[in-house]
Write a protein that holds these residues in place. Structure first.
Motif, PDB file in Angstrom:
ATOM      1  N   LEU A 264      42.079  39.926  23.670  1.00  0.00           N
ATOM      2  CA  LEU A 264      41.973  41.175  24.444  1.00  0.00           C
ATOM      3  C   LEU A 264      40.848  41.117  25.475  1.00  0.00           C
ATOM      4  O   LEU A 264      41.091  41.360  26.672  1.00  0.00           O
ATOM      5  N   PRO A 265      39.600  40.820  25.089  1.00  0.00           N
ATOM      6  CA  PRO A 265      38.564  40.729  26.128  1.00  0.00           C
ATOM      7  C   PRO A 265      38.794  39.577  27.098  1.00  0.00           C
ATOM      8  O   PRO A 265      38.512  39.710  28.297  1.00  0.00           O
ATOM      9  N   ALA A 266      39.331  38.443  26.607  1.00  0.00           N
ATOM     10  CA  ALA A 266      39.590  37.308  27.504  1.00  0.00           C
ATOM     11  C   ALA A 266      40.628  37.677  28.557  1.00  0.00           C
ATOM     12  O   ALA A 266      40.486  37.333  29.737  1.00  0.00           O
ATOM     13  N   ALA A 267      41.676  38.390  28.142  1.00  0.00           N
ATOM     14  CA  ALA A 267      42.715  38.801  29.090  1.00  0.00           C
ATOM     15  C   ALA A 267      42.152  39.791  30.118  1.00  0.00           C
ATOM     16  O   ALA A 267      42.504  39.725  31.307  1.00  0.00           O
ATOM     17  N   ALA A 268      41.283  40.685  29.674  1.00  0.00           N
ATOM     18  CA  ALA A 268      40.680  41.643  30.606  1.00  0.00           C
ATOM     19  C   ALA A 268      39.803  40.923  31.628  1.00  0.00           C
ATOM     20  O   ALA A 268      39.831  41.233  32.830  1.00  0.00           O
ATOM     21  N   ILE A 269      39.029  39.950  31.164  1.00  0.00           N
ATOM     22  CA  ILE A 269      38.178  39.179  32.074  1.00  0.00           C
ATOM     23  C   ILE A 269      39.030  38.365  33.046  1.00  0.00           C
ATOM     24  O   ILE A 269      38.738  38.294  34.253  1.00  0.00           O
ATOM     25  N   PHE A 270      40.092  37.756  32.548  1.00  0.00           N
ATOM     26  CA  PHE A 270      40.975  36.953  33.393  1.00  0.00           C
ATOM     27  C   PHE A 270      41.635  37.817  34.467  1.00  0.00           C
ATOM     28  O   PHE A 270      41.726  37.418  35.636  1.00  0.00           O
ATOM     29  N   THR A 271      42.068  39.005  34.083  1.00  0.00           N
ATOM     30  CA  THR A 271      42.683  39.927  35.049  1.00  0.00           C
ATOM     31  C   THR A 271      41.693  40.293  36.142  1.00  0.00           C
ATOM     32  O   THR A 271      42.016  40.260  37.342  1.00  0.00           O
ATOM     33  N   THR A 272      40.486  40.653  35.750  1.00  0.00           N
ATOM     34  CA  THR A 272      39.471  41.074  36.718  1.00  0.00           C
ATOM     35  C   THR A 272      39.104  39.937  37.667  1.00  0.00           C
ATOM     36  O   THR A 272      39.043  40.123  38.889  1.00  0.00           O
ATOM     37  N   ALA A 273      38.863  38.758  37.114  1.00  0.00           N
ATOM     38  CA  ALA A 273      38.485  37.618  37.955  1.00  0.00           C
ATOM     39  C   ALA A 273      39.611  37.241  38.915  1.00  0.00           C
ATOM     40  O   ALA A 273      39.362  36.958  40.096  1.00  0.00           O
ATOM     41  N   SER A 274      40.858  37.247  38.433  1.00  0.00           N
ATOM     42  CA  SER A 274      41.999  36.888  39.286  1.00  0.00           C
ATOM     43  C   SER A 274      42.177  37.913  40.408  1.00  0.00           C
ATOM     44  O   SER A 274      42.521  37.547  41.542  1.00  0.00           O
ATOM     45  N   PHE A 275      41.948  39.179  40.108  1.00  0.00           N
ATOM     46  CA  PHE A 275      42.074  40.212  41.140  1.00  0.00           C
ATOM     47  C   PHE A 275      40.986  40.078  42.202  1.00  0.00           C
ATOM     48  O   PHE A 275      41.244  40.281  43.402  1.00  0.00           O
ATOM     49  N   LEU A 276      39.767  39.739  41.785  1.00  0.00           N
ATOM     50  CA  LEU A 276      38.640  39.690  42.712  1.00  0.00           C
ATOM     51  C   LEU A 276      38.588  38.418  43.535  1.00  0.00           C
ATOM     52  O   LEU A 276      37.948  38.390  44.595  1.00  0.00           O
ATOM     53  N   LEU A 277      39.239  37.352  43.082  1.00  0.00           N
ATOM     54  CA  LEU A 277      39.113  36.055  43.760  1.00  0.00           C
ATOM     55  C   LEU A 277      39.448  36.106  45.258  1.00  0.00           C
ATOM     56  O   LEU A 277      38.701  35.541  46.066  1.00  0.00           O
ATOM     57  N   PRO A 278      40.550  36.757  45.680  1.00  0.00           N
ATOM     58  CA  PRO A 278      40.830  36.787  47.121  1.00  0.00           C
ATOM     59  C   PRO A 278      39.787  37.541  47.940  1.00  0.00           C
ATOM     60  O   PRO A 278      39.726  37.381  49.167  1.00  0.00           O
ATOM     61  N   PHE A 279      38.960  38.360  47.289  1.00  0.00           N
ATOM     62  CA  PHE A 279      37.948  39.129  48.004  1.00  0.00           C
ATOM     63  C   PHE A 279      36.585  38.437  48.006  1.00  0.00           C
ATOM     64  O   PHE A 279      35.600  39.014  48.463  1.00  0.00           O
ATOM     65  N   ALA A 280      36.521  37.224  47.460  1.00  0.00           N
ATOM     66  CA  ALA A 280      35.247  36.508  47.400  1.00  0.00           C
ATOM     67  C   ALA A 280      34.672  36.344  48.806  1.00  0.00           C
ATOM     68  O   ALA A 280      35.349  35.849  49.707  1.00  0.00           O
ATOM     69  N   PRO A 281      33.418  36.759  49.014  1.00  0.00           N
ATOM     70  CA  PRO A 281      32.843  36.709  50.372  1.00  0.00           C
ATOM     71  C   PRO A 281      32.492  35.309  50.837  1.00  0.00           C
ATOM     72  O   PRO A 281      32.337  35.068  52.037  1.00  0.00           O
ATOM     73  N   ASN A 282      32.317  34.369  49.909  1.00  0.00           N
ATOM     74  CA  ASN A 282      31.966  33.007  50.296  1.00  0.00           C
ATOM     75  C   ASN A 282      32.449  32.028  49.223  1.00  0.00           C
ATOM     76  O   ASN A 282      32.955  32.436  48.172  1.00  0.00           O
ATOM     77  N   TYR A 283      32.259  30.765  49.499  1.00  0.00           N
ATOM     78  CA  TYR A 283      32.738  29.719  48.592  1.00  0.00           C
ATOM     79  C   TYR A 283      32.049  29.773  47.243  1.00  0.00           C
ATOM     80  O   TYR A 283      32.690  29.573  46.200  1.00  0.00           O
ATOM     81  N   GLN A 284      30.743  30.034  47.232  1.00  0.00           N
ATOM     82  CA  GLN A 284      29.996  30.037  45.980  1.00  0.00           C
ATOM     83  C   GLN A 284      30.507  31.122  45.030  1.00  0.00           C
ATOM     84  O   GLN A 284      30.652  30.881  43.813  1.00  0.00           O
ATOM     85  N   VAL A 285      30.786  32.295  45.562  1.00  0.00           N
ATOM     86  CA  VAL A 285      31.306  33.379  44.729  1.00  0.00           C
ATOM     87  C   VAL A 285      32.708  33.034  44.221  1.00  0.00           C
ATOM     88  O   VAL A 285      33.040  33.272  43.054  1.00  0.00           O
ATOM     89  N   MET A 286      33.528  32.438  45.082  1.00  0.00           N
ATOM     90  CA  MET A 286      34.874  32.043  44.661  1.00  0.00           C
ATOM     91  C   MET A 286      34.800  31.006  43.545  1.00  0.00           C
ATOM     92  O   MET A 286      35.554  31.081  42.558  1.00  0.00           O
ATOM     93  N   LEU A 287      33.888  30.045  43.669  1.00  0.00           N
ATOM     94  CA  LEU A 287      33.742  29.025  42.636  1.00  0.00           C
ATOM     95  C   LEU A 287      33.324  29.653  41.307  1.00  0.00           C
ATOM     96  O   LEU A 287      33.849  29.301  40.243  1.00  0.00           O
ATOM     97  N   ALA A 288      32.394  30.618  41.365  1.00  0.00           N
ATOM     98  CA  ALA A 288      31.947  31.283  40.143  1.00  0.00           C
ATOM     99  C   ALA A 288      33.087  32.057  39.488  1.00  0.00           C
ATOM    100  O   ALA A 288      33.261  32.024  38.260  1.00  0.00           O
ATOM    101  N   LEU A 289      33.900  32.752  40.290  1.00  0.00           N
ATOM    102  CA  LEU A 289      35.022  33.511  39.742  1.00  0.00           C
ATOM    103  C   LEU A 289      36.091  32.591  39.166  1.00  0.00           C
ATOM    104  O   LEU A 289      36.728  32.916  38.160  1.00  0.00           O
ATOM    105  N   VAL A 290      36.293  31.441  39.802  1.00  0.00           N
ATOM    106  CA  VAL A 290      37.245  30.459  39.268  1.00  0.00           C
ATOM    107  C   VAL A 290      36.797  29.970  37.892  1.00  0.00           C
ATOM    108  O   VAL A 290      37.607  29.817  36.967  1.00  0.00           O
ATOM    109  N   ILE A 291      35.499  29.745  37.732  1.00  0.00           N
ATOM    110  CA  ILE A 291      34.969  29.306  36.439  1.00  0.00           C
ATOM    111  C   ILE A 291      35.177  30.388  35.387  1.00  0.00           C
ATOM    112  O   ILE A 291      35.588  30.102  34.249  1.00  0.00           O
ATOM    113  N   VAL A 292      34.909  31.634  35.745  1.00  0.00           N
ATOM    114  CA  VAL A 292      35.110  32.750  34.803  1.00  0.00           C
ATOM    115  C   VAL A 292      36.588  32.836  34.396  1.00  0.00           C
ATOM    116  O   VAL A 292      36.917  32.991  33.210  1.00  0.00           O
TER     117      VAL A 292
END
Length: 536
Positions: free
Chosen positions: A95-123
């Motif tokens: 349950l928490p893993a799915a919630a985190i995965f949903t949030t990270a996947s939704f936010l990835l296209p809005f990443a302002p730079n490469y470093q943030v995108m890389l961090a969200l990909v790891i999450v």
């Protein structure tokens, strides 16, 4: 392929049902959704990397770390979570893993730079790594024994179907929607998985004794670092890169620390002696062989079409995706056959069919297009279906026979080992084949170069023919001659890559042959799925 979870983990304490009654079949749907979404997300990111790089303006080197980081994170959580499940249970993890995965996947296209995108990909990778690991565990502990084989078939259909349509789906997104759907697909469907978890997977009390997680942390970090070194090794020239050397040294050091920790303070949920049997080791190797054979369809064929015929992902997807439907039908037929037959001959038959297909494909030449692969591709899909269900079924039966369900430590150890073979063994196969193709391409290029030399009458004649073909589109004869020489170089490169691809198919054939000989060393199994059905 979470054949790693073949036996499922049984906790010494009985599950405590929540206030609302849960339906195990809804829970099974949840874990199937999770496994499919994890597979799809990884494949979409890998296939869509060139489009992401072009759209976002990311350099080639930086972009290459996105799928590597995702898979490193999956590697870390994938094996670790198997043992955590023995203590917490799947609901409190998923349950928490799915919630985190949903949030990270939704936010990835809005990443302002490469470093943030890389961090969200790891999450996202850390969260999705939990999905694979708990799928077959939950299926095997919640389905009636007479239906376990069909649970295996459903899982095979889920993973194989998703693997085949990923390229087509990514191409369709790029051409008709947006690159953002590479990430938003998971964000759209993971909430459905969460609803199924809520209504399908019960809570349970913590298992005893409580394990120590420090050794697992050392081991999981070491696997992630070694995975990253293997994934980036070819691009960074292996030991000539400080990054690769650093990752290898750190990974091996932490692996040694995990071993020392095991010797000093043995973990109660880990029983390595349980794995010390011939059948378990040989059947675990089948996971690697299956993954290696599957590379023919998901690496060699797409690579050939992209490099030689210059297919875009959507065109490659149309070539590969159509076999998903007949394969979806075949898995149920194979599952029905296994009820009344031994699963090991089915595994051997599937591998034999796959080897025959790779042998036929080894006759590839530069004139082949997508249509040239289709008939054999259909036959290969049937072989992969037989192989997948045969190996998972064989591992399930071996685990049951060996007593994996008799204790939580046996179940967690068996599951973790098989899951390790799935993700780490699969990566070793990718690295080995990629390196093999690169070496063989260089070899063939050098050999062809011996016969393509300036001053040779054959070479000069070929250049003149090519120059004549482009003369009308050139300013003068000298430019046409230069363009003809360039075209000859491209033809040599294409021929070298084609020959290397052919060698790759032959290599797969030999790997399968060696494993089929290893199967002769298997001790006869004592139970079948027909026995399980009768016991039920």
């Amino acid at each position: 392929m979470t054949t790693s979870e073949t036996t499922g983990q049984s906790s010494p304490s009985k599950p405590v049902q929540p206030q609302s009654t849960t339906n195990p079949y809804v829970g099974i749907l949840a874990v199937f959704l999770g496994a499919g979404l994890a597979t799809l997300s990884s494949r979409l990111l890998s296939v869509g990397l060139p489009d992401l790089r072009g759209t976002l303006g990311i350099s080639f080197d930086d972009a290459s770390w996105l799928p590597t980081a995702f898979n490193m994170a999956t590697m870390f959580s994938g094996v670790f979570i198997v043992f955590l499940n023995a203590f917490w249970g799947p609901r409190r993890i998923l349950l928490p893993a799915a919630a985190i995965f949903t949030t990270a996947s939704f936010l990835l296209p809005f990443a302002p730079n490469y470093q943030v995108m890389l961090a969200l990909v790891i999450v996202a990778g850390l969260a999705s790594g939990t999905f694979y690991s708990l799928t077959m565990t939950f299926v095997l502990t919640n389905l009636p024994k007479r239906l376990i084989i069909f649970g295996i078939a459903a899982y095979a259909a889920d993973i194989v179907f998703v693997s085949n349509i990923a390229t087509l789906l990514e191409g369709w997104y790029i051409d008709y929607l947006s690159w953002r759907w590479i990430f938003w697909t998971a964000a759209l469907f993971t909430p459905v998985m969460m609803v199924c978890i809520h209504f399908g997977i019960p809570n349970r009390t913590n298992a005893e004794p409580r394990p120590s997680w420090l050794g697992f942390t050392y081991f999981s970090v070491s696997l992630a670092l070694l995975y990253g070194a293997l994934d980036q090794g070819q691009r960074l020239d292996w030991l000539n890169s400080g990054t690769i050397v650093g990752m290898l040294v750190a990974g091996l050091f932490l692996l040694g620390a995990a071993i020392v920790r095991r010797m000093v303070q043995p973990n109660p949920v880990l029983n390595l002696k349980f794995l010390n049997t011939r059948n378990i080791i040989i059947l675990a190797t089948s996971i690697f062989v299956f993954k290696f054979m599957h590379l023919a369809a998901i690496v060699l064929v797409p690579g050939f079409l992209s490099n030689i015929q210059h297919y875009r992902p959507l065109e490659t997807g149309h070539t590969l995706a159509w076999v998903a439907l007949p394969m979806f039908v075949v898995v149920w037929l194979v599952a029905t056959v296994i009820i009344y037959a031994n699963s090991r001959p089915v595994l051997a038959l599937g591998l034999t069919v796959g080897a025959m297909c790779c042998w036929l494909w080894s006759h590839v030449d530069t004139s082949w297009s997508g249509n040239s692969f289709e008939i054999v591709e259909l036959l290969l899909s049937l072989g992969l279906a037989c192989t997948y269900i045969g190996l998972v079924s064989s591992i399930v039966l071996e685990g049951l026979e060996a007593g994996a369900l008799t204790s939580a430590s046996n179940a967690a150890t068996f599951s973790g080992f098989m899951h390790l073979m799935r993700i780490f063994g699969g990566q070793i196969g990718v690295v080995a084949l990629t390196r093999f193709i690169a070496v063989r391409e260089q070899f063939h290029s050098n050999m062809l170069g011996l016969y393509v030399q300036r001053g040779s009458w054959l070479t000069d004649h070929r250049v003149r023919m090519l120059a004549g073909g482009v003369l009308s589109r050139s300013t003068d004869g000298q430019e046409a001659q230069q363009r003809g020489a360039t075209l000859l170089g491209l033809q040599v490169r294409a021929q070298a890559y084609t020959l290397a691809t052919s060698d790759g198919f032959v290599l797969i054939v030999w790997v399968v042959i060696v494993y089929l000989l290893m199967m002769l060393l298997l001790r006869p199994g004592k139970i079948t799925f027909n026995d399980l059905r009768k016991m039920q």
